[in-house]
Design a protein around this motif. Structure first.
Motif, PDB file in Angstrom:
ATOM      1  N   PHE A  29     -45.398  17.334 -74.875  1.00 37.26           N
ATOM      2  CA  PHE A  29     -45.982  18.565 -74.343  1.00 37.26           C
ATOM      3  C   PHE A  29     -47.478  18.638 -74.647  1.00 37.26           C
ATOM      4  O   PHE A  29     -48.228  19.287 -73.916  1.00 37.26           O
ATOM      5  CB  PHE A  29     -45.261  19.780 -74.936  1.00 37.26           C
ATOM      6  CG  PHE A  29     -45.632  21.080 -74.286  1.00 37.26           C
ATOM      7  CD1 PHE A  29     -45.131  21.408 -73.047  1.00 37.26           C
ATOM      8  CD2 PHE A  29     -46.485  21.977 -74.919  1.00 37.26           C
ATOM      9  CE1 PHE A  29     -45.467  22.613 -72.430  1.00 37.26           C
ATOM     10  CE2 PHE A  29     -46.828  23.174 -74.326  1.00 37.26           C
ATOM     11  CZ  PHE A  29     -46.310  23.490 -73.074  1.00 37.26           C
ATOM     12  N   GLN A  30     -47.909  17.979 -75.718  1.00 35.95           N
ATOM     13  CA  GLN A  30     -49.341  17.929 -76.001  1.00 35.95           C
ATOM     14  C   GLN A  30     -50.110  17.369 -74.809  1.00 35.95           C
ATOM     15  O   GLN A  30     -51.219  17.815 -74.507  1.00 35.95           O
ATOM     16  CB  GLN A  30     -49.610  17.032 -77.219  1.00 35.95           C
ATOM     17  CG  GLN A  30     -49.055  17.565 -78.519  1.00 35.95           C
ATOM     18  CD  GLN A  30     -49.336  16.613 -79.658  1.00 35.95           C
ATOM     19  OE1 GLN A  30     -50.186  16.878 -80.500  1.00 35.95           O
ATOM     20  NE2 GLN A  30     -48.643  15.503 -79.685  1.00 35.95           N
TER      21      GLN A  30
ATOM     22  N   GLY B 116     -48.344  19.615 -71.183  1.00 33.47           N
ATOM     23  CA  GLY B 116     -48.381  21.072 -71.131  1.00 33.47           C
ATOM     24  C   GLY B 116     -49.618  21.661 -70.478  1.00 33.47           C
ATOM     25  O   GLY B 116     -49.495  22.588 -69.657  1.00 33.47           O
TER      26      GLY B 116
ATOM     27  N   SER C  66     -51.109  23.928 -76.003  1.00 31.41           N
ATOM     28  CA  SER C  66     -50.268  22.741 -75.866  1.00 31.41           C
ATOM     29  C   SER C  66     -50.491  21.742 -76.988  1.00 31.41           C
ATOM     30  O   SER C  66     -49.538  21.159 -77.519  1.00 31.41           O
ATOM     31  CB  SER C  66     -50.538  22.068 -74.508  1.00 31.41           C
ATOM     32  OG  SER C  66     -50.272  22.956 -73.446  1.00 31.41           O
TER      33      SER C  66
END
Length: 308
Positions: A169-170, A173, A263
Motif C-alpha cells: 500500500f505504500q 495507495g 500511504s
C-alpha cells in the motif's frame, strides 16, 4: 411507466430528497427533451451525467461547493504528483510494488506496469488540458493498484498477508487516493491549463519523487519515530480541512500531500506500534479533531463569531 422513465428515476434517487421532490418531474422532462432522437449511447451518457451530478450534490462536490472547488484547485498538483511518482518508480526499477521474490511473474508485474503507465499518461493528459482523459487514466491507474494490492495480499504461502498488503500500500495507495481527488473535481470547472497550472503540475511531478526517494522510507526496516509518522498524516489532513475557513492555498497543499503521507506511513505505524488495534486511539483522536474543526468552523460566521 417506460423503461427510460424508470432509468431516470433511478438516477434521480442519487439526488438529495428535497431537491428530488422539488425538481424531479422537471428533470425528467428536460432529460426527455435532451435525449429526443439521439442514439442509445448518448442517452446512456446523459443518464450517467444526470446521476453523477446527483451524487455530487449529495457529497458536496459540485462546482460551487468548497469540496468541489478544493478538488479542482488541487487537480494539477495531484495529476503531476501521481505522474512524477510513477515515473520515479519506473526510473528506479520499483516495478513489483513490494512483492516478494516469488512475485516476479506477470501476475505481479502487469498490474503495476499498468498503474505506472496510466499515471504518467494521466499527467500528460492533464498537462494538455484533456481532463476527461486524465480522469479515465487515473481510474485505470487506481483499478490497477487495487488489483496489484489484491494479488500481493493473496500470494500463495504468504506468511503475513496484512503485512504484505500494507507494505504494498505504500506504493499503490497514493495512486488510488490521488485518483479519487481527480474524480472529485467537477469537470465543468477544471481549468484550461495556463502557464501557472502547467508549472504547478510539473513542479509536483519533480517534487513528489524527490520527497519519496530522498530517504529509505519504503524499506521494511526504516525506523521513524511514530509521533513524526502520525504528524505526517495529521498535519496535511488538518491543512486540507482549512478549506472550511476558505484557506484554499493551505488546503490545496494539504490535500495534494495527504495521499502520499498517509500511504507511506500507515505500514510503518502499524509495524512499529505492534498491530492494527494499537493505531485505533491515534486514528480516533485525529478523526475527532477533524470533525470538531469542521463543525466549529461551520457554526462560525466570517468574523469568527458563532452564528445561530
Amino acid at each position: 411507466m417506460s423503461d427510460a422513465t424508470v432509468a431516470v428515476r433511478t438516477a434521480l434517487a442519487l439526488y438529495p430528497g428535497r431537491y428530488r421532490r422539488e425538481r424531479g418531474d422537471e428533470l425528467i422532462v428536460v432529460f426527455a427533451d435532451t435525449t429526443d432522437g439521439v442514439g442509445p449511447v448518448d442517452k446512456v451518457r446523459e443518464l450517467f451525467d444526470l446521476g453523477a451530478y446527483g451524487l455530487r450534490m449529495r457529497t458536496g462536490l459540485t462546482s460551487t461547493s468548497r469540496g468541489g472547488r478544493l478538488a479542482t484547485l488541487a487537480a494539477p498538483l495531484v495529476a503531476g504528483a501521481a505522474g512524477g511518482l510513477a515515473m520515479g518508480q519506473v526510473l528506479l526499477g520499483y516495478l513489483t510494488s513490494g512483492a516478494s521474490d516469488e512475485g516476479s511473474g506477470l501476475r505481479y508485474l502487469l498490474p503495476h506496469w499498468a498503474l505506472l503507465v496510466a499515471a504518467v499518461l494521466a499527467a500528460g493528459a492533464a498537462l494538455a488540458g484533456r481532463w476527461t482523459a486524465a480522469k479515465l487514466l487515473a481510474v485505470v491507474s487506481a483499478l490497477a493498484a487495487v488489483v496489484d494490492l489484491a494479488v500481493v495480499a493473496s500470494a500463495p504461502g504468504a506468511p503475513q498477508p496484512l503485512w504484505d498488503f500494507l507494505y504494498a500500500f505504500q506504493w499503490d495507495g497514493p495512486f488510488v487516493l490521488w485518483a479519487l481527488v481527480l474524480l472529485a473535481a467537477p469537470k465543468d470547472v477544471l481549468p484550461v491549463p495556463t502557464w501557472r497550472e502547467r508549472a504547478l503540475l510539473l513542479a509536483a511531478a519533480v517534487l513528489a519523487p524527490l520527497a519519496a526517494f530522498t530517504d529509505n522510507v519504503y524499506t521494511s526496516w526504516y525506523e521513524l519515530d511514530p509521533l513524526w509518522r502520525a504528524l505526517m498524516i495529521a498535519v496535511p489532513l488538518l491543512m486540507a480541512l482549512a478549506v472550511v475557513r476558505d484557506r484554499y492555498p493551505v488546503a490545496v497543499a494539504g490535500l495534494a500531500a495527504l495521499p502520499w503521507t498517509f500511504s507511506v506511513n500507515l505500514h510503518g505505524l502499524w509495524q512499529q506500534e505492534g498491530g492494527v488495534w494499537k493505531l485505533l486511539p491515534m486514528a480516533v483522536a485525529t478523526v475527532a479533531a477533524a470533525v470538531a474543526l469542521v463543525l466549529v468552523a461551520r457554526r462560525k460566521g466570517p468574523g469568527g463569531r458563532l452564528t445561530a
